[in-house]
Design a protein around this motif. Structure first.
Motif, PDB file in Angstrom:
ATOM      1  N   THR A 152       0.704  -1.029  -0.144  1.00 46.74           N
ATOM      2  CA  THR A 152      -0.027  -0.194   0.130  1.00 46.74           C
ATOM      3  C   THR A 152       0.755   1.346  -0.058  1.00 46.74           C
ATOM      4  O   THR A 152       0.481   2.281   0.038  1.00 46.74           O
ATOM      5  CB  THR A 152      -0.911   0.172   1.251  1.00 46.74           C
ATOM      6  OG1 THR A 152      -0.186  -0.145   2.532  1.00 46.74           O
ATOM      7  CG2 THR A 152      -1.934  -1.282   1.154  1.00 46.74           C
ATOM      8  N   PHE A 153       2.247   1.237  -0.183  1.00 44.57           N
ATOM      9  CA  PHE A 153       2.988   2.335  -0.353  1.00 44.57           C
ATOM     10  C   PHE A 153       2.658   3.217  -1.409  1.00 44.57           C
ATOM     11  O   PHE A 153       2.266   2.933  -2.359  1.00 44.57           O
ATOM     12  CB  PHE A 153       4.284   1.881  -0.561  1.00 44.57           C
ATOM     13  CG  PHE A 153       5.578   3.059  -1.009  1.00 44.57           C
ATOM     14  CD1 PHE A 153       5.827   3.832   0.154  1.00 44.57           C
ATOM     15  CD2 PHE A 153       5.711   3.345  -2.126  1.00 44.57           C
ATOM     16  CE1 PHE A 153       6.578   4.601   0.101  1.00 44.57           C
ATOM     17  CE2 PHE A 153       6.451   4.415  -2.375  1.00 44.57           C
ATOM     18  CZ  PHE A 153       7.214   5.342  -1.281  1.00 44.57           C
ATOM     19  N   GLY A 154       2.312   4.494  -1.018  1.00 44.98           N
ATOM     20  CA  GLY A 154       1.842   5.438  -1.963  1.00 44.98           C
ATOM     21  C   GLY A 154       0.508   5.633  -2.017  1.00 44.98           C
ATOM     22  O   GLY A 154      -0.049   6.797  -2.534  1.00 44.98           O
ATOM     23  N   THR A 155      -0.436   4.867  -1.289  1.00 44.31           N
ATOM     24  CA  THR A 155      -1.810   5.091  -1.105  1.00 44.31           C
ATOM     25  C   THR A 155      -2.216   6.228  -0.430  1.00 44.31           C
ATOM     26  O   THR A 155      -1.593   6.661   0.491  1.00 44.31           O
ATOM     27  CB  THR A 155      -2.367   3.897  -0.454  1.00 44.31           C
ATOM     28  OG1 THR A 155      -2.234   2.615  -1.297  1.00 44.31           O
ATOM     29  CG2 THR A 155      -4.085   3.867  -0.365  1.00 44.31           C
ATOM     30  N   ALA A 156      -3.017   7.033  -0.918  1.00 47.88           N
ATOM     31  CA  ALA A 156      -3.544   8.273  -0.261  1.00 47.88           C
ATOM     32  C   ALA A 156      -4.904   8.341   0.276  1.00 47.88           C
ATOM     33  O   ALA A 156      -5.868   7.641  -0.387  1.00 47.88           O
ATOM     34  CB  ALA A 156      -3.203   9.448  -1.349  1.00 47.88           C
ATOM     35  N   PHE A 157      -5.018   9.282   1.185  1.00 44.25           N
ATOM     36  CA  PHE A 157      -6.605   9.539   1.643  1.00 44.25           C
ATOM     37  C   PHE A 157      -6.713  10.866   2.266  1.00 44.25           C
ATOM     38  O   PHE A 157      -5.665  11.407   2.726  1.00 44.25           O
ATOM     39  CB  PHE A 157      -6.869   8.371   2.619  1.00 44.25           C
ATOM     40  CG  PHE A 157      -8.213   8.568   3.525  1.00 44.25           C
ATOM     41  CD1 PHE A 157      -9.254   8.072   2.673  1.00 44.25           C
ATOM     42  CD2 PHE A 157      -8.238   9.159   4.617  1.00 44.25           C
ATOM     43  CE1 PHE A 157     -10.511   8.146   3.548  1.00 44.25           C
ATOM     44  CE2 PHE A 157      -9.413   9.234   5.337  1.00 44.25           C
ATOM     45  CZ  PHE A 157     -10.718   8.726   4.719  1.00 44.25           C
TER      46      PHE A 157
END
Length: 474
Positions: free
Chosen positions: A93-98
């Protein structure tokens, strides 16, 4: 009024908390952090040690993106902010944004290694956060940064960044492709030369995040040695070390040594784990029980007969004060190094016909299985607490085990003579409780229902015994 609720996000461990806010014409009130209710709702036990407030006077103030070496619990007391988070941890999930707007009715739990940023939408804004470690320059050196304008994260800032107020440092942060992912916290195994320590080292030999240390690095009996080791990098500490000289523990000198390692040293380890928010895995013994029960469950009160058992029971009580712990009680351990099974195999090969105790009953525990159980509990994120672990199968006496060893190695099991514990020691001119021999529990059978319910199925002890003897023969 909003009900207290904890919601998940696309970033593992990043949680949105809906907070009830009570208000009238005079203003409002909320329980911003209420440990009991929030843990029950699904929030991790944060254990905050520091409370910080960022006061932002103007709309458009934008800070981040910073990933820090601790967990954070974020909320606002006044104003309104736009929060954004990017997973900078090593993994899929590296780089996943929220992103999510934060008002007094919303809080966010941010796990270690997740980048955090915010933009003030309504000023003045008092942006507050609890953290579970103390800030220091050394801790700040562990921060990981991402540029607020990173194209991969593509955060939809309500106020365009070119119109926002940003610091020179934040402007200089790297893009995602230049960011080194935050590695997971390391695992430390204490007791490298013991039977379990060797089994864990073999099981985890392909892992670059595991350190296995012996007494030359960390000696539980030496307070200065425990205090000298920096445990901050470790998220998991496995205590595979202990004072196990059961009979020597009955002597004045041995008693002091047993308490130093199994109680005082364990107490220091517990406090270090608490301070660094680490999971502590601790291995205990059937000797904490007097052996009067047919089967010993995890909830049975300790009733040790001798000094060794007393020190292990005392250590268990210290470990139980730590919320994040796995306490594994085991019995009749067999692994690399000196052990009963290998001794019997050697006697069989040399033509010795031994007398073996037959009024002590239990199950063998092979260190490969004990190590596998520890690995399973950690990987499965099993509920913390106490678990009993031995190999499975019908309970046997030591004399039964000896006969199985003789048979498995091609020797006549009838060469084994079964004797009582009293007879065995009487032949040596000694007796249990005489100051040289520790009293033994007569029944050491551990209930395996809880470890099975956690998804781990112990191997049958006879299957494991034959495999061990086959490996030894090779």
């Amino acid at each position: 009024m909003t009900e207290l609720a904890v919601r998940t996000t696309p970033i593992p461990g990043l949680l949105v908390v809906d907070l009830p806010v009570h208000g009238d014409a005079r203003g409002w009130f909320k329980e911003n952090w209420q440990r009991e209710k929030m843990i029950a709702a699904g929030l991790p036990d944060l254990g905050p040690v520091q409370n910080n407030i960022s006061f932002n006077q103007a709309v458009g103030v934008t800070r981040g993106i910073h990933a820090e070496p601790w967990d954070k619990y974020i909320s606002v007391a006044t104003g309104r902010v736009f929060g954004a988070w990017v997973d900078l941890r090593e993994g899929p999930t590296f780089g996943t944004a929220f992103w999510h707007e934060i008002t007094p009715e919303v809080a966010i739990f941010v796990p270690r290694g997740v980048g955090n940023a915010f933009q003030t939408l309504e000023a003045p804004a008092a942006y507050t956060y609890l953290v579970n470690d103390h800030w220091s320059e050394a801790a700040q050196a562990q921060y990981t940064f991402l540029n607020l304008a990173d194209e991969t994260a593509a955060i939809p800032w309500p106020i365009p960044l070119e119109q926002a107020e940003r610091s020179a440092k934040d402007l200089a942060h790297p893009r995602l492709e230049e960011v080194a992912p935050v590695p997971p916290r390391r695992t430390l195994v204490i007791g490298a030369t013991g039977q379990l320590g060797r089994a864990l080292a073999a099981l985890w030999q392909g892992r670059a995040d595991v350190d296995v240390v012996g007494r030359d690095r960390l000696d539980l009996a030496d307070a200065a040695s425990v205090d000298a080791v920096d445990l901050a990098p470790y998220g998991v500490i496995v205590n595979a070390a202990a004072y196990t000289a059961v009979d020597r523990a009955e002597t004045p000198e041995g008693r002091r040594e047993a308490w130093a390692a199994n109680v005082t040293g364990v107490g220091r380890l517990v406090e270090a784990a608490r301070r660094h928010r680490a999971v502590l895995v601790h291995v205990s013994s059937d000797y904490v029980f007097d052996g009067s029960a047919d089967v010993h469950g995890e909830d049975e009160a300790p009733s040790p007969l001798g000094v060794y058992g007393q020190t292990k029971a005392a250590g268990d009580q210290l470990v139980a004060t730590l919320p994040r712990h796995y306490l594994l009680r085991t019995s009749w351990v067999v692994g690399a190094g000196g052990n009963f099974v290998d001794t019997m195999a050697s006697l069989a090969a040399r033509g010795v016909d031994p007398s073996v105790v037959e009024d002590q009953v239990g199950r063998l525990t092979f260190t490969a299985d004990l190590a596998a159980a520890i690995d399973h509990l950690l990987r499965a994120d099993a509920p913390f607490g106490t678990y009993h672990l031995s190999n499975a199968g019908e309970p046997m006496s030591w004399a039964d085990v000896a006969r199985e060893v003789f048979a498995a190695t091609g020797h006549d099991p009838a060469r084994i003579t079964g004797v009582s514990t009293a007879q065995y020691y009487a032949a040596q001119g000694r007796a249990e409780g005489d100051g040289t021999i520790a009293p033994r529990p007569r029944r050491s059978v551990l209930d395996l229902a809880k470890i099975r319910a956690a998804g781990f199925a112990p191997r049958d002890q006879l299957e494991a015994l034959r495999e061990h003897l086959g490996a030894a023969a090779r």
